[in-house]
Design a protein around this motif. Structure first.
Motif, PDB file in Angstrom:
ATOM      1  N   SER A 226       9.892 -22.269 -18.227  1.00 21.24           N
ATOM      2  CA  SER A 226      10.258 -23.211 -17.168  1.00 21.24           C
ATOM      3  C   SER A 226       9.149 -24.223 -16.925  1.00 21.24           C
ATOM      4  CB  SER A 226      10.593 -22.467 -15.881  1.00 21.24           C
ATOM      5  OG  SER A 226       9.445 -21.849 -15.349  1.00 21.24           O
TER       6      SER A 226
ATOM      7  N   ARG B 222       9.513 -26.868 -19.595  1.00 17.76           N
ATOM      8  CA  ARG B 222      10.722 -27.663 -19.438  1.00 17.76           C
ATOM      9  C   ARG B 222      10.621 -28.630 -18.257  1.00 17.76           C
ATOM     10  NH1 ARG B 222      15.079 -27.491 -22.877  1.00 17.76           N
ATOM     11  NH2 ARG B 222      16.434 -27.500 -21.081  1.00 17.76           N
TER      12      ARG B 222
ATOM     13  N   GLN C 245      10.165 -27.931 -14.877  1.00 16.91           N
ATOM     14  CA  GLN C 245      10.804 -27.516 -13.637  1.00 16.91           C
ATOM     15  C   GLN C 245       9.905 -27.719 -12.413  1.00 16.91           C
ATOM     16  OE1 GLN C 245      13.988 -26.311 -13.212  1.00 16.91           O
ATOM     17  NE2 GLN C 245      14.236 -26.973 -15.315  1.00 16.91           N
TER      18      GLN C 245
END
Length: 57
Positions: free
Chosen positions: A25, A28, A30
């Motif tokens: 995460s 990515r 986030q």
């Protein structure tokens, strides 16, 4: 004592899985915009429309 033979590997596997999920995460993106969602609730609904729709209507 034999239950530790099962519980320790399970706990390590769960910890590694959580660490991998966190790193995934993080890569990515986030956690890039932490304040955006908190401030977005304060905007009017009209401001959420694309600029093209604002000028047409």
């Amino acid at each position: 004592m034999s239950y530790l033979v099962w519980l320790i590997p399970i706990a390590l596997l769960m910890g590694i899985t959580a660490l991998l999920a966190f790193l995934w995460s993080l890569r990515r993106g986030q956690y890039e915009d932490l304040d955006g969602a908190a401030e977005r609730i304060l905007l009017d609904a009209e401001d959420d429309r694309p600029l093209r729709e604002r000028h047409e209507g």
